[in-house]
Design an enzyme around this catalytic site. Sequence first.
Site, PDB file in Angstrom:
ATOM      1  N   MET A  31     -26.527 -30.246 -29.326  1.00 62.27           N
ATOM      2  CA  MET A  31     -27.493 -30.483 -30.396  1.00 62.27           C
ATOM      3  C   MET A  31     -26.776 -31.148 -31.580  1.00 62.27           C
ATOM      4  SD  MET A  31     -30.321 -27.559 -30.235  1.00 62.27           S
ATOM      5  CE  MET A  31     -29.498 -26.353 -31.231  1.00 62.27           C
ATOM      6  N   GLY A  32     -25.723 -31.896 -31.291  1.00 60.57           N
ATOM      7  CA  GLY A  32     -24.983 -32.584 -32.347  1.00 60.57           C
ATOM      8  C   GLY A  32     -24.161 -31.609 -33.163  1.00 60.57           C
ATOM      9  N   LEU A  34     -21.093 -31.904 -33.845  1.00 63.04           N
ATOM     10  CA  LEU A  34     -20.026 -31.710 -32.857  1.00 63.04           C
ATOM     11  C   LEU A  34     -18.720 -31.235 -33.484  1.00 63.04           C
ATOM     12  CD1 LEU A  34     -20.659 -34.912 -30.688  1.00 63.04           C
ATOM     13  CD2 LEU A  34     -21.574 -32.589 -30.365  1.00 63.04           C
ATOM     14  N   HIS A  38     -17.118 -28.594 -28.630  1.00 66.61           N
ATOM     15  CA  HIS A  38     -17.794 -29.637 -27.843  1.00 66.61           C
ATOM     16  C   HIS A  38     -16.772 -30.604 -27.235  1.00 66.61           C
ATOM     17  CE1 HIS A  38     -21.039 -28.638 -30.879  1.00 66.61           C
ATOM     18  NE2 HIS A  38     -21.680 -28.463 -29.744  1.00 66.61           N
ATOM     19  N   GLN A  62     -36.588 -24.735 -29.053  1.00 67.85           N
ATOM     20  CA  GLN A  62     -35.770 -23.530 -28.948  1.00 67.85           C
ATOM     21  C   GLN A  62     -35.534 -22.836 -30.278  1.00 67.85           C
ATOM     22  OE1 GLN A  62     -32.419 -25.977 -27.339  1.00 67.85           O
ATOM     23  NE2 GLN A  62     -31.128 -24.500 -28.390  1.00 67.85           N
ATOM     24  N   GLU A 151     -18.709 -20.998 -23.188  1.00 69.06           N
ATOM     25  CA  GLU A 151     -18.946 -19.556 -23.016  1.00 69.06           C
ATOM     26  C   GLU A 151     -19.310 -18.878 -24.332  1.00 69.06           C
ATOM     27  OE1 GLU A 151     -15.418 -18.069 -21.125  1.00 69.06           O
ATOM     28  OE2 GLU A 151     -16.178 -18.554 -19.125  1.00 69.06           O
ATOM     29  N   GLN A 156     -26.716 -17.813 -22.847  1.00 64.52           N
ATOM     30  CA  GLN A 156     -27.298 -19.116 -22.503  1.00 64.52           C
ATOM     31  C   GLN A 156     -26.704 -19.628 -21.192  1.00 64.52           C
ATOM     32  OE1 GLN A 156     -28.229 -22.619 -25.184  1.00 64.52           O
ATOM     33  NE2 GLN A 156     -26.185 -23.225 -24.537  1.00 64.52           N
ATOM     34  N   VAL A 179     -13.548 -21.933 -27.977  1.00 58.16           N
ATOM     35  CA  VAL A 179     -12.483 -22.475 -28.834  1.00 58.16           C
ATOM     36  C   VAL A 179     -12.568 -21.736 -30.170  1.00 58.16           C
ATOM     37  CG1 VAL A 179     -11.550 -24.540 -29.946  1.00 58.16           C
ATOM     38  CG2 VAL A 179     -12.624 -24.716 -27.683  1.00 58.16           C
ATOM     39  N   SER A 189     -21.323 -24.659 -34.957  1.00 56.33           N
ATOM     40  CA  SER A 189     -21.878 -25.592 -35.954  1.00 56.33           C
ATOM     41  C   SER A 189     -22.378 -24.818 -37.162  1.00 56.33           C
ATOM     42  CB  SER A 189     -23.020 -26.381 -35.338  1.00 56.33           C
ATOM     43  OG  SER A 189     -22.605 -26.932 -34.121  1.00 56.33           O
TER      44      SER A 189
HETATM   45  O1  PAF Z   1     -26.143 -24.958 -26.706  1.00 55.31           O
HETATM   46  C1  PAF Z   1     -26.816 -25.880 -27.202  1.00 55.31           C
HETATM   47  O2  PAF Z   1     -26.326 -26.690 -27.996  1.00 55.31           O
HETATM   48  C2  PAF Z   1     -28.277 -26.026 -26.828  1.00 55.31           C
HETATM   49  O3  PAF Z   1     -28.870 -24.799 -26.644  1.00 55.31           O
HETATM   50  C3  PAF Z   1     -28.505 -26.953 -25.609  1.00 55.31           C
HETATM   51  C4  PAF Z   1     -27.872 -26.383 -24.353  1.00 55.31           C
HETATM   52  C5  PAF Z   1     -27.921 -28.326 -25.893  1.00 55.31           C
HETATM   53  C6  PAF Z   1     -30.003 -27.112 -25.348  1.00 55.31           C
HETATM   54  O4  PAF Z   1     -30.655 -27.681 -26.424  1.00 55.31           O
END
Ligand code: PAF
Length: 288
Positions: A31-32, A34, A38, A62, A151, A156, A179, A189
């Site tokens: 979701m950016g 970063l 990531h 979500q 993780e 999720q 990390v 984030s």
């Molecule tokens: O973990 C995330 O950043 C989000 O939940 C995902 C997996 C990109 C789904 O929008």
Amino acid sequence: VTEVITSLPRWRERIATLRASGATIGLTMTMGALHAGHVSLFERARAECDVSLATIFVNPLQFNDPADFVAYRMDLTDDLDVADRAGVTAVLAPSTAAMWPRWPTPSTTIHVGEIAETLEGADRVGHFDGVCAVVAKLLVLTGPCVTYFGEKDFQQLCVVRRLVSDLVLDAEVVGCPIVREDDGVALSSRNARLSAAGRRSARVLHRALDAGREALARGGTVQVATAAMRGVASQEPGFQLAYAATVDPASFGALAEAAPGEPVRLLIAGIVEGIRLLDNVEAVAGRA
Ligand code: PAF
């Protein structure tokens, strides 16, 4: 230079071309906003597959709290720079309208069942249904791939594994280690939204998990380990505990007891300065 694609049909075409050349695809969905967490996923994809691809999409489905959606930091230019440096070949960054044309009218979501209803799922009702919808859509769009998940969001990861298995989606799901900063705080984030004092309070998550892990290693029961986590959490005035839990890492089922040598996952979540933070560690039950 990382190629940016905003149209879903164009993404499909680009991947068809890559696949026609025989390339295997590693996909990281984000979701950016970063950070190094990531980057570790992008680099793992690049090491294990022929091309590392990423998606950057802040998925409105979500966010059970609309204020959280509005507060979500997004800077595509910065993010593309990070992706580029991490060797990502192409990024899909669609608009909300391209991804969910009917939003904010409800769109299709996917409910995987019980494991999405506990802990994060109980506190953020509907959250995982929205995650599953976007993950399934992006996997269907991308086709056969290896997909990398941190993780840090352990629940999720388990929910996505279940989704992929139940719907026989053509993806191999790889979970990657958390990390952390030098002081133990897991990269997120959301950390950027904390004040310096809040950032100090955030250290309590990792301290509490350590206390739980040590209690288990000394032969303490699951209940003793959970109590140890709660005890540490209660000593931090800036932290409001949401839950401290012990689960079976394979099934994500709640554990009432763990046999010596059995691996378990300790999880914690709570609020610092109005921001929800979560963390988890692997632990092993010690001698009885
Ligand atoms: O973990 C995330 O950043 C989000 O939940 C995902 C997996 C990109 C789904 O929008």
